[in-house]
Design a protein around this motif. Sequence first.
Motif, PDB file in Angstrom:
ATOM      1  N   LEU A   1      25.953 -81.096  33.482  1.00 44.66           N
ATOM      2  CA  LEU A   1      25.457 -82.425  33.130  1.00 44.66           C
ATOM      3  C   LEU A   1      25.837 -83.415  34.216  1.00 44.66           C
ATOM      4  N   THR A   2      25.120 -84.532  34.206  1.00 40.94           N
ATOM      5  CA  THR A   2      25.477 -85.601  35.128  1.00 40.94           C
ATOM      6  C   THR A   2      25.466 -86.899  34.355  1.00 40.94           C
TER       7      THR A   2
ATOM      8  N   TYR B   1      29.309 -82.836  36.119  1.00 40.89           N
ATOM      9  CA  TYR B   1      30.373 -82.033  35.525  1.00 40.89           C
ATOM     10  C   TYR B   1      29.810 -80.796  34.857  1.00 40.89           C
ATOM     11  N   LEU B   2      30.668 -79.818  34.760  1.00 44.42           N
ATOM     12  CA  LEU B   2      30.307 -78.558  34.135  1.00 44.42           C
ATOM     13  C   LEU B   2      31.120 -78.419  32.855  1.00 44.42           C
ATOM     14  N   SER B   3      30.427 -78.178  31.760  1.00 45.29           N
ATOM     15  CA  SER B   3      31.109 -77.840  30.515  1.00 45.29           C
ATOM     16  C   SER B   3      31.096 -76.335  30.410  1.00 45.29           C
TER      17      SER B   3
ATOM     18  N   ARG C   1      33.470 -82.137  38.109  1.00 43.75           N
ATOM     19  CA  ARG C   1      34.487 -81.989  37.057  1.00 43.75           C
ATOM     20  C   ARG C   1      34.155 -80.739  36.265  1.00 43.75           C
ATOM     21  N   VAL C   2      35.168 -80.013  35.908  1.00 44.67           N
ATOM     22  CA  VAL C   2      34.991 -78.829  35.068  1.00 44.67           C
ATOM     23  C   VAL C   2      35.753 -79.084  33.785  1.00 44.67           C
TER      24      VAL C   2
ATOM     25  N   PRO D   1      23.821 -95.372  29.177  1.00 44.71           N
ATOM     26  CA  PRO D   1      23.139 -94.177  29.671  1.00 44.71           C
ATOM     27  C   PRO D   1      23.689 -92.931  28.980  1.00 44.71           C
ATOM     28  N   VAL D   2      22.905 -91.914  28.952  1.00 41.89           N
ATOM     29  CA  VAL D   2      23.366 -90.666  28.338  1.00 41.89           C
ATOM     30  C   VAL D   2      23.431 -89.595  29.416  1.00 41.89           C
ATOM     31  N   PRO D   3      24.326 -88.637  29.229  1.00 45.10           N
ATOM     32  CA  PRO D   3      24.412 -87.572  30.226  1.00 45.10           C
ATOM     33  C   PRO D   3      23.083 -86.828  30.352  1.00 45.10           C
TER      34      PRO D   3
END
Lengths: 219, 401
Positions: free
Chosen positions: A77-78, A84-86, A139-140, A53-55
């Motif tokens: 993104l998930t 998570y946050l980039s 997640r950050v 799977p891809v984000p």
Amino acid sequence: MAEEVKTPAPPPPPEGEKKPTAEKPAAAPPVAPAKPAAAAAAKPAAPAKPAGPVPAPWTSPMVEKYKSQYGSGLDALTYLGQNYLSVDRSLIPDILRLLRDEEQFDYCVDVTAVHYPKREKPFDVVWILYSFSRNERVRVKTQIADGASIPSSVPMWATANWLEREVYDMFGIVFDGHPDLKRILLPDGWKGHPLRKDYGILQQDQEWVQINLGIESGQ
Amino acid sequence: MTVPLKTVPLDDGRSDGKNDAAIRSSNLDLETPDKPYLDSNELVINMGPQHPATHGVLRVILKLDGEKVLGTECIIGYLHRGVEKIAENRTYTMFNPYVDRMDYCAAVSNGLGYCEAVEKLLNVEAPPRAQYIRVILTELQRIASHQLWLGTHALDIGAMTPLFYTFRDREEILKIFEKYCGARLTTHAFRIGGCQYETYAGFEKDIKNFLTFFTPKIDEYETLLTGNRIWLERTKNVGVISAADAIALGVTGPVLRASGVKWDLRKAQPYENYSKFDFEIPVGTNGDTYDRYLVRVAEMRQSIRIVEQAVGGIPEGPIMGKVPKVIKPPVGEIYHSIEGPKGELGYFIVSDGSTQPYRLRVRPPSFVNLQALDLMVRGLLVADVIAVIGTIDIVLGEVDR
């Protein structure tokens, strides 16, 4: 990043192949007489999805709000059901504070880092946060350059104290404003940061070993 | 003014007595001075790293005012083996036994967390039968871990008998582990995708026997301690941590629950098949050492309940999910955590698509919980430090990794 420096480790693929083959037959011979039929049938229940799977983009009211506020500095993104946050390095203090104060991410589970030596900004610093009231994790992540520092999150979560010390110890990432930034697992005088990819698995601070342990080598 | 030397060692075998007369006849002012000779109010001492009550090689620097603790600093890392570095140089399968060596008092739980994390990354699930076996063994491991904790904690405080009781009963659990997978401590019981071993003949009977044997034993532990005057004196209102402080310090597991936070990952974010079982989350109110004792004892009873339900319902079927022979998770990252006996045990794995983890981070509950020691012991006596180290339930193999 697939072909990163794996350090002088034994070449993995052959061993990787041997182990699981040893596993499979061991699973098949039924020891308990009660269920030979089922084991012989060996019909695995879990439907494996081989295609990785891809984000995917992560959308939620919270994310929308921050995106409109901070624009391109933030990517949500998930992946495999985990969000998570980039985040751009400059936004880190703001985002972390907002997540804690306004979104009730009151528990900092972990602070850690990942080293990608070929990248321009070789370090990912990762915060794993949890909110008791939302029962949700996030997640950050942020990318920083080698030698760059990052604001400490100890003022927000006291638990980050030791976690950041460990990141400093293992990666050499400096956290600005940390109350007591020093090595935690390795001895104070140690040279090098072992979890960097350019630090070999057999590598040691020979000088430290010779001076402090009085032996020629720790190997 | 020089310090009066009126107590020159006369009887240590080295003094020849020549100076004695001179000292006695000296005209030094021997009256008690107004001020103490040295500013001896604050004293810094080392506890450990070799100290029986630090449960391993933990060194705590204590700053004392008399017997009162002003502050502490933990020096850790004596058992650091670079587990995370090793992980980057081993395949996913090869790394599996290493996790047993972190929290060696709860190897089964460590293995469960690791296997599940990799399974999530591979997007496979263990078959139902394997999940039941896993839950049974993990809950037995939780009981064993709490037994070990109770025995050693009580021993630290001065009650010797519970140690013999708990070790006697823990033996029965280790026997089950040994029969199941051949090992007692570093079990390596589970594999990525399920279990390697089918249950042995008599597995369920052994476990049912254990449950009937063990349930009254918890009452036995409680008769020794729960109402014991000395135990109460040593544990009540000792090492208090409030819920807010515990959350800020990232404390999890029984320590957090004893402060009144009803949070258990088995309920909050169920993994394996914990959602199928009926059990409660014991919580405390005061957040002191006594409450943590009560919470852990109650957890043993809840674990019995889970095992009781699970052992009666093990389904037929395969014990290994469909995992590829070579474990090569797709590029990506995952954080997965379970409720270990000591708190939230998490694995953060970054895969680059190869057979080895690109980065594997262990979020150890002991390491994070130990950070709360300083807050918990301030203002207490040195003897209470022992009680508090015991009550946090650390395993240095996991703290240092």
